[in-house]
Design an enzyme around this catalytic site. Structure first.
Site, PDB file in Angstrom:
ATOM      1  CE  LYS A  13      -2.073  -0.100   4.138  1.00  0.00           C
ATOM      2  NZ  LYS A  13      -1.358  -2.644   4.134  1.00  0.00           N
ATOM      3  NE  ARG A  88      -4.980  -0.942   9.818  1.00  0.00           N
ATOM      4  CZ  ARG A  88      -3.471  -0.381   9.520  1.00  0.00           C
ATOM      5  NH1 ARG A  88      -4.005   0.812   8.816  1.00  0.00           N
ATOM      6  NH2 ARG A  88      -2.657  -1.405   9.084  1.00  0.00           N
ATOM      7  NE  ARG A 122       7.397  -2.514   5.984  1.00  0.00           N
ATOM      8  CZ  ARG A 122       6.258  -1.956   6.128  1.00  0.00           C
ATOM      9  NH1 ARG A 122       5.502  -1.904   5.691  1.00  0.00           N
ATOM     10  NH2 ARG A 122       5.049  -2.958   7.769  1.00  0.00           N
ATOM     11  NE  ARG A 153       6.076  -0.366   9.856  1.00  0.00           N
ATOM     12  CZ  ARG A 153       4.058  -0.050   9.124  1.00  0.00           C
ATOM     13  NH1 ARG A 153       4.333   0.323   8.372  1.00  0.00           N
ATOM     14  NH2 ARG A 153       3.369  -0.918  10.034  1.00  0.00           N
ATOM     15  NE  ARG A 164       1.855  -4.649  11.190  1.00  0.00           N
ATOM     16  CZ  ARG A 164       2.505  -4.403  10.198  1.00  0.00           C
ATOM     17  NH1 ARG A 164       4.277  -5.065  10.833  1.00  0.00           N
ATOM     18  NH2 ARG A 164       3.093  -3.969   9.107  1.00  0.00           N
TER      19      ARG A 164
END
Ligand code: AP5
Ligand code: MG
Length: 209
Positions: A13, A88, A122, A153, A164
């Site tokens: 996204k 969400r 990431r 992160r 998640r």
């Protein structure tokens, strides 16, 4: 055009929204980035959100709805925007209907296995929001856009990623049917490479413009 980007953690996204926003010259409104900045700056919202974000749970709807109301009222949203990470939950989507007219929902579909691979490698820039993956970074440790040091992160550790994904499947995936029912949903194969996903999205958005 007012656009929602919908998809599981790691679907791309942020990566796609940043490129599309540059191309269309509209703001990218990432609720994850807004919350991470608030946490870093220890604002009242940041203090409330910290434990939720770091455990991979959703921050309560009323906090998010307030954030979005304030953000959409700013001048730069008048020619359109991309919502990256909002709504969400169904209550968030219902609250959004009262304050905005959405033109299209871009859904990025990616397998859970690929999501885990993507999130574990990431690296992000907390200053400008740029996103990278270790597989293409080489020995680079700073952001190529703004020079800031890249970080991993806190919610990209394996246990939080699993949480998640569970939260996405139980609380966010119902939005696929919600927006399909309204005739707004466009689904893209997010397993393709970044350029191919981008080309498909832009093709659809240009046809709608
Ligand atoms: P948020 O920051 O929105 O995180 P997320 O939804 O979990 O999504 P990600 O940012 O992890 O993934 P992405 O889809 O943007 O993927 P990316 O482009 O980075 O939210 C974080 C937290 O904030 C939530 O858990 C919650 O606590 C809170 N929150 C936020 N919004 C909320 C809301 N509305 N309500 C309640 N709480 C909220 O890509 C991932 C990696 O894959 C990168 O390394 C990238 O380089 C790579 N990649 C991207 N595309 C491809 C591709 N096509 N092929 C190969 N690799 C790719
Ligand atoms: Mg993101």
């Amino acid at each position: 055009m007012n656009i929602i980007f919908l998809g599981p953690p790691g679907a791309g996204k942020g990566t796609q929204a940043q490129r599309v926003c540059e191309e269309l010259n509209i703001p990218q409104i990432s609720t994850g980035d807004i919350l991470r900045r608030a946490i870093k700056e220890e604002t009242p919202v940041g203090l409330k959100a910290k434990a939720f974000v770091e455990s991979g749970a959703l921050v309560p709807d009323e906090i998010l709805v307030e954030i979005i109301k304030d953000r959409l009222a700013q001048d730069d949203c008048s020619k359109g925007y991309i919502l990256d990470g909002f709504p969400r939950t169904v209550p968030q989507a219902e609250a959004l209907e009262k304050i905005a007219k959405i033109d299209v929902v871009v859904e990025l579909a990616v397998d859970d296995e690929a999501l885990i691979r993507r999130l574990s490698g990431r690296r992000v820039c907390l200053k400008c929001g740029a996103t990278y993956h270790v597989s293409t970074l080489g020995d680079r440790t700073t952001c190529e856009k703004c020079g800031e040091t890249l970080i991993q992160r806190k919610d990209d550790n394996p246990e939080t990623v699993k949480n998640r994904l569970d939260v996405y499947h139980s609380q966010t995936a119902p939005l696929i049917a919600f927006y399909e029912g309204k005739g707004l949903l466009k689904t893209f194969d997010g397993m393709q490479d970044i350029d191919a996903v981008y080309a498909s999205i832009m093709g659809t958005l240009r046809a709608l413009a």
